[in-house]
Motif scaffolding. Structure first.
Motif, mmCIF file in Angstrom:
data_model
loop_
_atom_site.group_PDB
_atom_site.id
_atom_site.type_symbol
_atom_site.label_atom_id
_atom_site.label_comp_id
_atom_site.label_asym_id
_atom_site.label_seq_id
_atom_site.Cartn_x
_atom_site.Cartn_y
_atom_site.Cartn_z
ATOM 1 N N VAL A 29 0.858 -1.181 0.000
ATOM 2 C CA VAL A 29 0.000 0.000 0.000
ATOM 3 C C VAL A 29 0.893 1.229 0.000
ATOM 4 O O VAL A 29 1.713 1.412 0.909
ATOM 5 C CB VAL A 29 -0.927 0.026 1.231
ATOM 6 C CG1 VAL A 29 -1.682 1.350 1.296
ATOM 7 C CG2 VAL A 29 -1.894 -1.148 1.195
ATOM 8 N N LEU A 30 0.751 2.057 -1.026
ATOM 9 C CA LEU A 30 1.502 3.299 -1.120
ATOM 10 C C LEU A 30 0.518 4.436 -1.318
ATOM 11 O O LEU A 30 -0.242 4.448 -2.282
ATOM 12 C CB LEU A 30 2.491 3.249 -2.282
ATOM 13 C CG LEU A 30 3.596 2.182 -2.183
ATOM 14 C CD1 LEU A 30 4.421 2.155 -3.447
ATOM 15 C CD2 LEU A 30 4.490 2.454 -0.982
ATOM 16 N N THR A 31 0.517 5.382 -0.414
ATOM 17 C CA THR A 31 -0.455 6.473 -0.454
ATOM 18 C C THR A 31 0.231 7.767 -0.070
ATOM 19 O O THR A 31 1.036 7.794 0.868
ATOM 20 C CB THR A 31 -1.626 6.209 0.515
ATOM 21 O OG1 THR A 31 -2.280 5.004 0.143
ATOM 22 C CG2 THR A 31 -2.630 7.351 0.493
ATOM 23 N N TYR A 32 -0.086 8.829 -0.793
ATOM 24 C CA TYR A 32 0.387 10.157 -0.420
ATOM 25 C C TYR A 32 -0.721 10.834 0.386
ATOM 26 O O TYR A 32 -1.856 10.958 -0.090
ATOM 27 C CB TYR A 32 0.714 10.981 -1.658
ATOM 28 C CG TYR A 32 1.150 12.397 -1.351
ATOM 29 C CD1 TYR A 32 2.473 12.683 -1.037
ATOM 30 C CD2 TYR A 32 0.228 13.439 -1.361
ATOM 31 C CE1 TYR A 32 2.878 13.967 -0.744
ATOM 32 C CE2 TYR A 32 0.618 14.729 -1.060
ATOM 33 C CZ TYR A 32 1.950 14.995 -0.752
ATOM 34 O OH TYR A 32 2.336 16.270 -0.453
ATOM 35 N N GLY A 33 -0.419 11.234 1.589
ATOM 36 C CA GLY A 33 -1.417 11.910 2.406
ATOM 37 C C GLY A 33 -2.349 10.924 3.088
ATOM 38 O O GLY A 33 -2.107 9.719 3.150
ATOM 39 N N ASP A 34 -3.437 11.443 3.640
ATOM 40 C CA ASP A 34 -4.398 10.634 4.367
ATOM 41 C C ASP A 34 -5.238 9.779 3.420
ATOM 42 O O ASP A 34 -5.499 10.167 2.275
ATOM 43 C CB ASP A 34 -5.329 11.525 5.192
ATOM 44 C CG ASP A 34 -4.583 12.303 6.277
ATOM 45 O OD1 ASP A 34 -3.539 11.796 6.739
ATOM 46 O OD2 ASP A 34 -5.043 13.401 6.642
ATOM 47 N N THR A 35 -5.661 8.633 3.900
ATOM 48 C CA THR A 35 -6.527 7.746 3.126
ATOM 49 C C THR A 35 -7.975 8.177 3.297
ATOM 50 O O THR A 35 -8.486 8.190 4.420
ATOM 51 C CB THR A 35 -6.373 6.293 3.596
ATOM 52 O OG1 THR A 35 -5.035 5.865 3.339
ATOM 53 C CG2 THR A 35 -7.345 5.372 2.869
ATOM 54 N N PRO A 36 -8.662 8.549 2.217
ATOM 55 C CA PRO A 36 -10.075 8.920 2.334
ATOM 56 C C PRO A 36 -10.924 7.699 2.710
ATOM 57 O O PRO A 36 -10.660 6.589 2.234
ATOM 58 C CB PRO A 36 -10.438 9.413 0.928
ATOM 59 C CG PRO A 36 -9.138 9.679 0.253
ATOM 60 C CD PRO A 36 -8.160 8.716 0.847
ATOM 61 N N HIS A 37 -11.898 7.904 3.553
ATOM 62 C CA HIS A 37 -12.851 6.844 3.904
ATOM 63 C C HIS A 37 -14.239 7.348 3.522
ATOM 64 O O HIS A 37 -14.776 8.256 4.154
ATOM 65 C CB HIS A 37 -12.766 6.503 5.390
ATOM 66 C CG HIS A 37 -11.471 5.827 5.760
ATOM 67 N ND1 HIS A 37 -11.307 4.457 5.717
ATOM 68 C CD2 HIS A 37 -10.274 6.340 6.150
ATOM 69 C CE1 HIS A 37 -10.064 4.147 6.072
ATOM 70 N NE2 HIS A 37 -9.424 5.277 6.337
ATOM 71 N N VAL A 38 -14.769 6.766 2.460
ATOM 72 C CA VAL A 38 -16.023 7.232 1.870
ATOM 73 C C VAL A 38 -17.067 6.136 1.993
ATOM 74 O O VAL A 38 -16.810 4.980 1.633
ATOM 75 C CB VAL A 38 -15.823 7.588 0.377
ATOM 76 C CG1 VAL A 38 -17.095 8.175 -0.210
ATOM 77 C CG2 VAL A 38 -14.657 8.553 0.206
ATOM 78 N N THR A 39 -18.234 6.471 2.496
ATOM 79 C CA THR A 39 -19.303 5.482 2.609
ATOM 80 C C THR A 39 -19.943 5.248 1.250
ATOM 81 O O THR A 39 -19.942 6.124 0.380
ATOM 82 C CB THR A 39 -20.389 5.946 3.586
ATOM 83 O OG1 THR A 39 -21.039 7.119 3.059
ATOM 84 C CG2 THR A 39 -19.793 6.269 4.955
ATOM 85 N N ILE A 40 -20.492 4.061 1.082
ATOM 86 C CA ILE A 40 -21.210 3.747 -0.150
ATOM 87 C C ILE A 40 -22.383 4.703 -0.343
ATOM 88 O O ILE A 40 -22.661 5.163 -1.460
ATOM 89 C CB ILE A 40 -21.713 2.286 -0.115
ATOM 90 C CG1 ILE A 40 -20.529 1.315 -0.053
ATOM 91 C CG2 ILE A 40 -22.598 1.987 -1.303
ATOM 92 C CD1 ILE A 40 -19.572 1.410 -1.201
ATOM 93 N N GLU A 41 -23.057 5.026 0.749
ATOM 94 C CA GLU A 41 -24.225 5.907 0.669
ATOM 95 C C GLU A 41 -23.849 7.319 0.232
ATOM 96 O O GLU A 41 -24.610 7.991 -0.468
ATOM 97 C CB GLU A 41 -24.934 5.967 2.035
ATOM 98 C CG GLU A 41 -25.548 4.657 2.491
ATOM 99 C CD GLU A 41 -24.514 3.665 3.016
ATOM 100 O OE1 GLU A 41 -24.842 2.461 3.090
ATOM 101 O OE2 GLU A 41 -23.366 4.092 3.345
ATOM 102 N N GLY A 42 -22.670 7.772 0.626
ATOM 103 C CA GLY A 42 -22.260 9.132 0.296
ATOM 104 C C GLY A 42 -21.428 9.243 -0.966
ATOM 105 O O GLY A 42 -21.138 10.351 -1.421
ATOM 106 N N TRP A 43 -21.070 8.102 -1.539
ATOM 107 C CA TRP A 43 -20.192 8.101 -2.703
ATOM 108 C C TRP A 43 -20.943 8.566 -3.944
ATOM 109 O O TRP A 43 -22.115 8.230 -4.145
ATOM 110 C CB TRP A 43 -19.665 6.688 -2.926
ATOM 111 C CG TRP A 43 -18.711 6.531 -4.068
ATOM 112 C CD1 TRP A 43 -17.362 6.644 -4.032
ATOM 113 C CD2 TRP A 43 -19.038 6.212 -5.430
ATOM 114 N NE1 TRP A 43 -16.818 6.414 -5.275
ATOM 115 C CE2 TRP A 43 -17.829 6.150 -6.147
ATOM 116 C CE3 TRP A 43 -20.238 5.973 -6.107
ATOM 117 C CZ2 TRP A 43 -17.775 5.859 -7.509
ATOM 118 C CZ3 TRP A 43 -20.197 5.696 -7.462
ATOM 119 C CH2 TRP A 43 -18.975 5.633 -8.151
ATOM 120 N N GLU A 44 -20.263 9.326 -4.802
ATOM 121 C CA GLU A 44 -20.826 9.692 -6.097
ATOM 122 C C GLU A 44 -19.693 9.880 -7.102
ATOM 123 O O GLU A 44 -18.536 10.082 -6.725
ATOM 124 C CB GLU A 44 -21.700 10.948 -6.027
ATOM 125 C CG GLU A 44 -20.965 12.209 -5.664
ATOM 126 C CD GLU A 44 -21.888 13.434 -5.664
ATOM 127 O OE1 GLU A 44 -23.115 13.252 -5.675
ATOM 128 O OE2 GLU A 44 -21.358 14.557 -5.646
#
Length: 201
Positions: A29-44
């Motif tokens: 796992v390689l990520t720059y910055g914080d990992t976003p956590h997005v709910t299925i309900e709020g995703w678009e």
């Protein structure tokens, strides 16, 4: 370190592993910055630019044809993972749901967290590319780009944008986040297009 986490490809694998790459025993796992956590309900997911504006919900994506994929995955940081098993929506199937201006020749991939990366339209609409929501039979974890990421197997993995939530269609090439910070404009693994093609050079 090489023997513990990575290994050189065997002779029978050499035609699948680009120059300078090692096979990983895990899935780094390689990520720059914080990992976003997005709910299925709020995703678009939004489409704009040189395309008819459109917004898709998670249910909209799940209503599209679902396909299984097995693809090799090559990271610019020199590791490769073979035969990654995904489930998701083919880019070519998604494209049937949007209207794109014929003047569009490039895209900017937009993601939760503000990450962007560019890709030529001809590289994006290839039959083997897909939006993935499942990996190895499990929902795609946030660390690996869940709930949805793009997968572009023929380019380095930064073009397979994690947490993708939009496509901006463009009439010319523009640089995304990594391209502005020294990554190659295209990222072809077999040509080792890693860092030398800074946009504008």
């Amino acid at each position: 370190m090489l023997g513990k986490f990575f290994k050189k490809p065997d002779a029978e694998q050499s035609d699948r592993v680009p120059p300078g790459q090692y096979l990983t025993k895990g899935f780094p796992v390689l990520t720059y910055g914080d990992t976003p956590h997005v709910t299925i309900e709020g995703w678009e997911f939004k489409v704009w630019g040189l395309a008819k504006p459109a917004t898709f919900s998670w249910d909209d994506f799940m209503a599209m044809p679902q396909s299984n994929f097995t693809a090799d995955f090559h990271c610019v940081t020199r590791w490769s993972k073979l035969d990654v098993q995904w489930t998701g929506v083919k880019v070519t199937d998604f494209m049937k749901h949007i209207e794109v201006d014929p003047k569009a020749v490039h895209l900017m991939e937009h993601c939760y967290g503000g990450y962007t990366t560019n890709i030529p339209l001809e590289d994006f609409i290839r039959e083997e590319n897909f939006f993935a929501h499942t990996v190895f039979g499990e929902p795609l974890p946030a660390d690996h780009g869940g709930p949805l990421r793009l997968v572009v197997p023929h380019l380095y993995a930064w073009k397979s944008a994690k947490w993708i939530n939009g496509l901006e269609f463009l009439n010319k090439e523009q640089s995304g986040f990594w391209e502005r910070n020294g990554y190659h404009r295209r990222g072809e693994p077999w040509a080792e297009e890693r860092y030398s093609g800074l946009f504008g050079s």
